[in-house]
Design a protein around this motif. Sequence first.
Motif, mmCIF file in Angstrom:
data_model
loop_
_atom_site.group_PDB
_atom_site.id
_atom_site.type_symbol
_atom_site.label_atom_id
_atom_site.label_comp_id
_atom_site.label_asym_id
_atom_site.label_seq_id
_atom_site.Cartn_x
_atom_site.Cartn_y
_atom_site.Cartn_z
ATOM 1 N N TYR A 106 2.455 -1.542 -9.165
ATOM 2 C CA TYR A 106 3.053 -2.522 -8.256
ATOM 3 C C TYR A 106 2.268 -2.653 -6.960
ATOM 4 C CZ TYR A 106 6.955 -3.348 -11.154
ATOM 5 O OH TYR A 106 7.709 -3.751 -12.192
ATOM 6 N N ALA A 107 1.572 -1.575 -6.591
ATOM 7 C CA ALA A 107 0.831 -1.651 -5.330
ATOM 8 C C ALA A 107 -0.206 -2.761 -5.368
ATOM 9 C CB ALA A 107 0.199 -0.301 -5.032
ATOM 10 N N PRO A 108 -1.179 -2.687 -6.263
ATOM 11 C CA PRO A 108 -2.140 -3.799 -6.300
ATOM 12 C C PRO A 108 -1.488 -5.122 -6.660
ATOM 13 C CG PRO A 108 -2.517 -2.278 -8.126
ATOM 14 C CD PRO A 108 -1.540 -1.628 -7.235
ATOM 15 N N LEU A 109 -0.489 -5.057 -7.508
ATOM 16 C CA LEU A 109 0.154 -6.284 -7.971
ATOM 17 C C LEU A 109 0.794 -7.031 -6.815
ATOM 18 C CD1 LEU A 109 1.108 -7.966 -10.322
ATOM 19 C CD2 LEU A 109 3.052 -6.472 -10.523
ATOM 20 N N GLY A 158 -10.964 -7.824 -4.702
ATOM 21 C CA GLY A 158 -9.770 -7.861 -5.526
ATOM 22 C C GLY A 158 -8.513 -7.931 -4.692
ATOM 23 N N TYR A 159 -7.540 -7.165 -5.119
ATOM 24 C CA TYR A 159 -6.245 -7.214 -4.440
ATOM 25 C C TYR A 159 -6.340 -6.785 -2.979
ATOM 26 C CZ TYR A 159 -6.420 -2.270 -5.493
ATOM 27 O OH TYR A 159 -6.807 -0.975 -5.582
ATOM 28 N N ALA A 160 -7.372 -5.998 -2.634
ATOM 29 C CA ALA A 160 -7.439 -5.461 -1.276
ATOM 30 C C ALA A 160 -8.237 -6.364 -0.341
ATOM 31 C CB ALA A 160 -8.059 -4.059 -1.305
ATOM 32 N N THR A 161 -8.525 -7.585 -0.793
ATOM 33 C CA THR A 161 -9.387 -8.445 0.017
ATOM 34 C C THR A 161 -8.861 -8.629 1.428
ATOM 35 O OG1 THR A 161 -9.904 -9.608 -1.987
ATOM 36 C CG2 THR A 161 -10.547 -10.668 0.046
ATOM 37 N N GLU A 162 -7.573 -8.848 1.551
ATOM 38 C CA GLU A 162 -7.008 -9.173 2.858
ATOM 39 C C GLU A 162 -6.618 -7.939 3.654
ATOM 40 O OE1 GLU A 162 -6.923 -11.947 4.230
ATOM 41 O OE2 GLU A 162 -7.151 -13.441 2.652
ATOM 42 N N TYR A 163 -6.832 -6.774 3.106
ATOM 43 C CA TYR A 163 -6.336 -5.580 3.781
ATOM 44 C C TYR A 163 -7.393 -4.963 4.673
ATOM 45 C CZ TYR A 163 -1.993 -5.446 1.256
ATOM 46 O OH TYR A 163 -0.755 -5.729 0.793
ATOM 47 N N PRO A 176 0.820 -1.214 0.000
ATOM 48 C CA PRO A 176 0.000 0.000 0.000
ATOM 49 C C PRO A 176 0.850 1.259 0.000
ATOM 50 C CG PRO A 176 -0.600 -1.463 1.807
ATOM 51 C CD PRO A 176 0.618 -2.020 1.202
ATOM 52 N N VAL A 177 2.003 1.168 0.640
ATOM 53 C CA VAL A 177 2.883 2.338 0.677
ATOM 54 C C VAL A 177 3.317 2.690 -0.740
ATOM 55 C CG1 VAL A 177 4.985 3.283 1.636
ATOM 56 C CG2 VAL A 177 3.659 1.626 2.943
ATOM 57 N N ILE A 178 3.632 1.668 -1.514
ATOM 58 C CA ILE A 178 4.009 1.923 -2.907
ATOM 59 C C ILE A 178 2.872 2.652 -3.611
ATOM 60 C CG2 ILE A 178 4.519 0.838 -5.109
ATOM 61 C CD1 ILE A 178 5.838 -1.403 -3.653
#
Lengths: 186, 100, 331, 618, 204
Positions: free
Chosen positions: C133-136, C232-237, C83-85
């Motif tokens: 790169y963040a979501p990736l 999506g990519y943020a599921t675990e966040y 997420p920082v990226i």
Amino acid sequence: MFEAIAFYTFSAVTIAMFTITVMSKNALYAMSALAAGMIMISGFFFLLDADFLGVVQIIVYTGAVMAFYAFGMMFFNTTRLVKENIRAPKLVFLLSGMSALLLVVALVAPIVSDHIEPFYPVVEGVENPQAVGIVLFTKYLVPFELAAVMLLVAMIAGIILAGKKMDESLTLKVDGEDEFQNKGSK
Amino acid sequence: MITLSHYLIVSAILFCIGLVGVYRRKNLLLLLFSTEILLNAVNIGFAAVSKFYGDLTGQMFAFFIVAVAASEVAVGLGLFIVWYKRRGTLDVDSMQSMHG
Amino acid sequence: MTMTEFVISTIVKILVVLGIFSALAGFGTYLERKVLAFMQRRLGPMHVGPYGLLQVLADGIKLFTKEDIVPQNSIRPIFMIAPVIGAATAFIALAAVPLFPEFEIFGITVHPIISDVNVGVLFVLGVMASGLYAPLLAGMASANKWGLLGAARTVIQLLSYEVVTGLSIMAPLMMVGSLSLIDINNYQSGGIGDWIVWSQPVAFVLFLIAGFAETNRTPFDLLEHEAEIVSGYATEYSGMRWGMFFIGEYTNMITMAFLASIIFLGGFNDLGFIPGGLAIVLKVSFLFFFFLWTRAAWPHIRPDQLMWLCWKVLLPLAVINVVITGLVLMI
Amino acid sequence: MEAYLYTALFAPLVGSLFAALFADKPKNLVTGIATSTLLFVSWISSVVLLIHVSHGGSVHVEMMDWIQAGGLSIPFGFVVDQVSATMMFVVTTVSTVVHVYSIGYMDHDRSFNRFFAWLSAFVFSMMVLVMSDNFAGLFIGWEGVGLCSWALIGFWYERDSASWAASEAFIMNRIADLGMLIGIFLVYWNFGSLQYDVVFAQVDAMESTILMLVTAFLFIGAMGKSAQFPLHTWLADAMEGPTPVSALIHAATMVTAGVYLVIRANPLYSEVPEVSYFVACLGAFVAIFAASMALVNRDLKRIIAYSTLSQLGYMFVAAGLGAYWIALFHLMTHAFFKALLFLGAGNVMHAMNDELDIFKMGGLAKKMKWTMIMMTLASLALAGIYPFAGFFSKDKILEAAFATDHYILWATLWVTAGLTAFYSFRLVMLVFFGEERYKIFGFHPHEAYKYMLWAMAPLALLAVVAGFFEHDFVHLVSYVLPIEEYHVSTGVFWTLVAVTLGIAITGIAVAVIVYSRGGFSKKLEETFVYKLLFNQYYIPKLYNDFICKPYAELSKIFWKDLDLKVVDATVDFIAGTIYKSGMVSRVVQSGNLSNMLRWMGVGLLILLIAAIFYSPMR
Amino acid sequence: MSLEQFKDRNVTQNYKFIPVDKPPVAPLDKFKQALKRTFKGELFVGLWVVFREMVRFNIHTVQYPKEKLPISPRYRAVHKLYRLLESGYERCIGCGLCEKICIANCIRMDTRYDENQRKEVTEYTINLGRCIFCGYCAEVCPELAIVHGGRYENASEQRAHFVLRDDILTPLDFLKEGKQEEFPGFGAVSPNADERIKKTPLAY
């Protein structure tokens, strides 16, 4: 002074990142570190007044090439640690070290001499992208076009290799078409 | 003052790191990562020479290296994916079907 | 300007931009909720503060104080850094965007751009591109199927539409002959008739479409399409890490709005009686509003349609546009 | 005018390429119509050019440099003078007609599009041949027509006979082309150029031996293309191709390329009377030789093919006697009536389901009135009856032979004229009149399509009236060719005409009378002469026994003894050695990428050390 | 109504048939479709519609805790236990029908004979955590003693709150003030019930 600070920072980070890439057992670490290193290398290019090259490095290398790698890695199991049967690790470092030493010698050697004349001297007052453009589209036009064709060919090859049955859409089918196809295949 | 030698030495060190990777790695993907390091190390050298001798040829070569790397990735990754689909592994030691 | 002044002014600028735009990103979420609500005959957040204005603050407090959960099988450092990226690249990209015309304050001429790179446009686009790169990394590191799928969608979407963005911007760049955003802005200084949008309508539309895709907005918000892949990519966040994705996304939206305004809509030149600073704020606001507007109005599309649109419609159009522009310029 | 020149030249090529696009597709009428239209365009351009050059002058263009190597400089140049304009007119006229005709003739063929692609390609090659301003360009066209001829003879390549005939034609032509090529080499070697004008300007300064060699070798090429003895066998076999092809290529245009070559190179030939005399003699021999074979043949197309051969002989006689304009004139008239004859034959074949045996026909006049009329016209022209086109040209040849005191030649040709008249009317009688034998064999003949007949109409018209343009023609070609006046007294002249006409009419009369009564008796077929003629003087058999078979034997010896025992053994030995050494050293190839990379590293190290220690810096 | 009649019912069908084209297969057709959809302006119609709604500002939101919508008398929310209007006794006669019929098994009651040998309900609980608000209990009750009320805000932090009898029983003072209204909703006697009831002949 800024240049020195920047240079040493970039060097340190790049070397650290690339070392991680080379030594890490986790493919994702390696990939992230490599991407970070690439960004740092674009920093070198900005330091070297090669703005355009720096931006190209970011866009192409970091934005596209490494993203491709990442995309490819999704096909492989990335969370698992990479198991490697590494033989004779000392030999590796010996070989690399020797090569590096010799490379340094070889690279530094021409600096001793001053016979080097610029072939396409940088024109004063012309910005980097413009200068690059001028040289690229005059002297290096043919290699440039060749590179373009090569990229195209590589792209097509990549698509064909990785994507089989890409022309079939699973969702666009009309109802019943599926059955028909199944019958046909039987 | 940062001179050409500084850049070249960094370039050489990075190249050496890449070499270590190339010799050491057995996983094809990581092997390819290492070759990318090699290419980038060379790029730094080119750009540095280009700057300190006021000649754009070095940058040109760096451009072409970037282009080559991009096409290499496209084809290489496609091959890897095909290979992985068939064999389920990317280990270099598993690809010895061409041995004499 | 001495070195110290330069350093100090730059640091000040950085802080100001960082502060304002993080706040703006938060405010953006509020605006989005409000506008969407109005368009759907709702009121939106109303309870916290007058007209729900403090909702942002409440959300912020909630996010900050929430437990920072890192899943067990995830790759921890990368999971944490992703997420920082996202936020960082969004702000770095903003560094090369000239936000306002020059103005004087306390007798010092301020250039409201953090770093004037002479390849400005490319720098902005490049850094925004590396924001992928963040979501990736998030998706790949979180050891979650939805996450991985979201990340995969991100990569294909961003990579594909990056090409369209670059190509669509090519034609205006050819007309201007410079990669610097300030030069592009100055090119359109002659009033509303000089706006590049009139001479490059196709490029503008393409750029907007690609901008939508690059900022993951409807109708291209597939990577967090809840009906298909949860978040999506943020599921675990959760918590602040999740919040940072949002700050990044909204900052990217603002950057896109700035880019579109500067490149196509006359930038921060004075517009009749409206001073330049206000003019660009209006333009950016409108574009930001447009982002929300479309979200209310349009359905989103399937991934295969997304790719189809990109490679078979937008890309050829962009190429044709570039070729035609080149021909016209040559003649 | 250059635009017209390029149009005339390239319109067929465009048509050919267009049709070639659809070559493997099912029949598409568009290809036929498009190629025909383009050829018509080409024809118009040719006519315009003909009118342009009819008052003297010529059009000469150099399109581009073709070969520029050292001293050799060959441009792609084209010239339209009176001779080539005439040829262009003939070629485009006949080919336009044949194209339109082919739309009907090839109607049911599944390779319709391919046919038009090749046909137009042939026309383009022929135009290159005719229009080129140098020997190299001529040779390109020469080979081009050879190639197209090969493809068109073997058009129905599923048939063994067709592909065999195609290969035969191709190989025979290659043998002759070798002579031609040597001739061209000799020209370049001695004259230092291949341009016609440059070469002809230096003729006077050349030694006669060289000229003799050059002309002889060039004539070998002409013999092959024009199917003169002893390379004549391919022409009859080439009748395996579709009939329009026979009409266009093997009657009207390609086979006359040899005559064209002699006419074009007339400054060379007129300097060496020995070779010219040989040409004339050979022509006369072929004329009677082919005519005699045509007397007895039963095959509709082969009869016409032999007649073509015979008429080519006439042309060579004229060319050999130095009466080049007469040769060209006869070439032109012959093209018209012979193409007409072939197209008529095509109609008959269509009607008879591709049956060729004329003894299975007869009485077709009722069913195919117009075809009958046109073929009779063509036969009359071929027989040289006044006022048809053939009379004027053939009579001139006889007159030329008589006037130059070559009485034996004259006599030969005179007899041949009679034979010609006989066999052509034998054909007409057997096909169109008399007993309706086709009914026995269960054929249901029908007239061809209307537009095919209309397509033939121009040829019929030209076959009738072309002769009356003799004076205009003389005027036209007099700009380029030497015009010799033959001084024979008026009495002798009219006697000659009467004698010639007489034998022609006699021949016709014999044919008509005999075949309206049912033909000769069967006993005649038992005689030696008949067998000799029917088997084409046993020449194909001779070729087979004395050339093909010994050659096959020789090849076998080389294969078995030389190739297998010496060459192969050597190669095998080398291969074996390498194979064994490979077996020994294959251990090195572990196939492990990692190891290879390490070895590469070692190599790099060595190279670096070498580079440092042996660098020029030290 | 017999089945035939049911099938025959003359319902006017105002259905509008929307023709759905087959999805295009050929690339060119797809492209054409995309172009058509782009330039047909449908996208902008969508934009316009939402924008119009925003400008009209015709908000339909009910700010719930502050304002509440009236609910229908037929609404089936938390139950009420009624008292007899005259005496103030509970209407419930302890027959146990509601307990029996409850499909969620959430009603429990305990009865005993009081001093007058009349059945008295000692415990009556409805576990609202399980109740599915089907309304059977109210329908089956012969005395109109248990009915559904309109109270729907029954969130609570403790499960015990879901079962209190006192909450649903009409308080006495409430009754005395005459605030217990006859239940017009589900299972209640219809207003003209008296007219519809036939007199029982007393002749036999």
